[in-house]
Write a protein that holds these residues in place. Structure first.
Motif, PDB file in Angstrom:
ATOM      1  N   LEU A 108       0.823  -1.203   0.000  1.00  0.00           N
ATOM      2  CA  LEU A 108       0.000   0.000   0.000  1.00  0.00           C
ATOM      3  C   LEU A 108       0.860   1.257   0.000  1.00  0.00           C
ATOM      4  O   LEU A 108       0.538   2.245  -0.660  1.00  0.00           O
ATOM      5  CB  LEU A 108      -0.918  -0.017   1.221  1.00  0.00           C
ATOM      6  CG  LEU A 108      -1.980   1.055   1.290  1.00  0.00           C
ATOM      7  CD1 LEU A 108      -2.880   0.988   0.073  1.00  0.00           C
ATOM      8  CD2 LEU A 108      -2.795   0.885   2.556  1.00  0.00           C
ATOM      9  N   MET A 109       1.963   1.222   0.705  1.00  0.00           N
ATOM     10  CA  MET A 109       2.873   2.365   0.728  1.00  0.00           C
ATOM     11  C   MET A 109       3.485   2.574  -0.658  1.00  0.00           C
ATOM     12  O   MET A 109       3.661   3.707  -1.100  1.00  0.00           O
ATOM     13  CB  MET A 109       3.921   2.190   1.812  1.00  0.00           C
ATOM     14  CG  MET A 109       3.300   2.261   3.207  1.00  0.00           C
ATOM     15  SD  MET A 109       4.444   1.973   4.546  1.00  0.00           S
ATOM     16  CE  MET A 109       5.060   3.629   4.786  1.00  0.00           C
ATOM     17  N   GLU A 126       5.155  11.791  -2.628  1.00  0.00           N
ATOM     18  CA  GLU A 126       4.293  12.422  -3.619  1.00  0.00           C
ATOM     19  C   GLU A 126       3.225  13.260  -2.921  1.00  0.00           C
ATOM     20  O   GLU A 126       2.792  12.915  -1.818  1.00  0.00           O
ATOM     21  CB  GLU A 126       3.611  11.356  -4.482  1.00  0.00           C
ATOM     22  CG  GLU A 126       4.546  10.596  -5.378  1.00  0.00           C
ATOM     23  CD  GLU A 126       3.831   9.496  -6.146  1.00  0.00           C
ATOM     24  OE1 GLU A 126       2.595   9.569  -6.313  1.00  0.00           O
ATOM     25  OE2 GLU A 126       4.517   8.564  -6.582  1.00  0.00           O
ATOM     26  N   PRO A 127       2.792  14.349  -3.549  1.00  0.00           N
ATOM     27  CA  PRO A 127       1.731  15.171  -2.945  1.00  0.00           C
ATOM     28  C   PRO A 127       0.476  14.341  -2.667  1.00  0.00           C
ATOM     29  O   PRO A 127       0.015  13.594  -3.524  1.00  0.00           O
ATOM     30  CB  PRO A 127       1.454  16.236  -4.006  1.00  0.00           C
ATOM     31  CG  PRO A 127       2.703  16.284  -4.833  1.00  0.00           C
ATOM     32  CD  PRO A 127       3.271  14.894  -4.816  1.00  0.00           C
ATOM     33  N   GLY A 128      -0.042  14.460  -1.468  1.00  0.00           N
ATOM     34  CA  GLY A 128      -1.259  13.755  -1.071  1.00  0.00           C
ATOM     35  C   GLY A 128      -1.059  12.296  -0.708  1.00  0.00           C
ATOM     36  O   GLY A 128      -2.028  11.608  -0.379  1.00  0.00           O
ATOM     37  N   ALA A 129       0.181  11.809  -0.771  1.00  0.00           N
ATOM     38  CA  ALA A 129       0.434  10.378  -0.539  1.00  0.00           C
ATOM     39  C   ALA A 129       0.038   9.940   0.870  1.00  0.00           C
ATOM     40  O   ALA A 129      -0.581   8.895   1.054  1.00  0.00           O
ATOM     41  CB  ALA A 129       1.901  10.051  -0.797  1.00  0.00           C
TER      42      ALA A 129
END
Length: 81
Positions: A15-16, A25-28
């Motif tokens: 999932l990571m 990453e943005p929003g990760a």
């Protein structure tokens, strides 16, 4: 019936990867949190008896890398929930 989930540890690592959290990453982190919330919600609401197998983290050496600490903290949070 009963459902065996083996292994939560591998699921969290995958999932990571999927959410892009390793590369920041943005929003990760938000995507990761939502996916973990969805898993916990599914376990809480299923009529099945769920047996989850996971590694214990946080009782040993503190990981040296940011990614190691992030993995430890994420898996630890899912295990607690």
């Amino acid at each position: 019936g009963t459902v065996l989930v083996d292994s939560v540890t591998t699921w969290v690592a995958a999932l990571m990867d999927e959410t892009g959290v390793w590369t920041d990453e943005p929003g990760a982190r938000d995507r990761l949190a939502r996916r973990c919330d969805a898993l916990v919600e599914a376990w809480a609401t299923t009529p099945a008896h769920v047996v989850a197998v996971s590694d214990e983290v946080g009782l040993g050496v503190v990981p040296e890398t940011r990614s190691g600490r992030l993995f430890r903290d994420t898996l630890g949070s899912v295990n607690q929930r």
